[in-house]
Enzyme design. Sequence first.
Site, PDB file in Angstrom:
ATOM      1  N   GLU A 120       0.834  -1.202   0.000  1.00 57.83           N
ATOM      2  CA  GLU A 120       0.000   0.000   0.000  1.00 57.83           C
ATOM      3  C   GLU A 120       0.874   1.259   0.000  1.00 57.83           C
ATOM      4  O   GLU A 120       0.612   2.221  -0.739  1.00 57.83           O
ATOM      5  CB  GLU A 120      -0.942   0.002   1.205  1.00 57.83           C
ATOM      6  N   TYR A 121       1.923   1.257   0.817  1.00 56.63           N
ATOM      7  CA  TYR A 121       2.852   2.389   0.854  1.00 56.63           C
ATOM      8  C   TYR A 121       3.486   2.617  -0.508  1.00 56.63           C
ATOM      9  O   TYR A 121       3.537   3.750  -1.011  1.00 56.63           O
ATOM     10  CB  TYR A 121       3.936   2.134   1.903  1.00 56.63           C
ATOM     11  N   LEU A 122       3.950   1.553  -1.139  1.00 59.21           N
ATOM     12  CA  LEU A 122       4.609   1.685  -2.433  1.00 59.21           C
ATOM     13  C   LEU A 122       3.635   2.113  -3.525  1.00 59.21           C
ATOM     14  O   LEU A 122       4.006   2.864  -4.439  1.00 59.21           O
ATOM     15  CB  LEU A 122       5.305   0.377  -2.812  1.00 59.21           C
ATOM     16  N   ALA A 124       1.126   4.115  -3.003  1.00 66.84           N
ATOM     17  CA  ALA A 124       0.969   5.555  -2.771  1.00 66.84           C
ATOM     18  C   ALA A 124       2.159   6.328  -3.322  1.00 66.84           C
ATOM     19  O   ALA A 124       2.003   7.386  -3.955  1.00 66.84           O
ATOM     20  CB  ALA A 124       0.797   5.829  -1.275  1.00 66.84           C
ATOM     21  N   LYS A 125       3.366   5.806  -3.093  1.00 72.47           N
ATOM     22  CA  LYS A 125       4.563   6.459  -3.628  1.00 72.47           C
ATOM     23  C   LYS A 125       4.545   6.452  -5.148  1.00 72.47           C
ATOM     24  O   LYS A 125       4.960   7.429  -5.788  1.00 72.47           O
ATOM     25  CB  LYS A 125       5.818   5.761  -3.113  1.00 72.47           C
TER      26      LYS A 125
END
Length: 208
Positions: A120-122, A124-125
């Site tokens: 999920e973080y990646l 978003a990035k």
Amino acid sequence: MDVLVAGSHGQVGQHITDLLAQSDHTVRGMVRDDRQVEDIEGLGGEAVIADLTQDVSHAVEGCDAIIFAAGSGGDDVWGVDRDGAINLIEAAENQDIERFVMLSSINADSPEESPEALQEYLAAKAEADEALQESELLYTIVRPGPLTNEPSTGQIKIGNDLERDGDIPRADVAQTLVTALPMERTYGETFEILSGETRIQTALAALE
């Protein structure tokens, strides 16, 4: 240049702020909490209080360049890591600031191939990176591998599909971002970095 550092109180951000303060540039450190002001001033920066999820026009006013090194630490990846970055990109465009250097992450181009906890973080990035790539800004996107607190070596390896078995000190990531800032050779470039055997300046100058 007068450089705004978003995420200046983070681990990489403090290295960036310190490096800029020791250079010919002036540095403005963006923080959310007024309790962090003293730390930024101690590093030689001018602190400005702003929240990436709100209006940041006052923070970017008068700046020549922005280094984005902010992160939610997994608490709000869509609100900070994606939307906060996009908010700052749009503020830069509105203020006619041309230069924007983004701290991203290795595997931002392939979140689905990463451990589930990071996907999920990646993602978003990845969306933040794409917004920058589609902007009118003179951008550089730096995607380091896993970060360590080892001392700086001043040496990296650079590429678009590096092996996923390395890491890199935060201090060397900061040095890469600051070194890239004035280098026209890095304009419009997106690349990965890990610890290596090539001096940072040399590695950036050899980008193809």
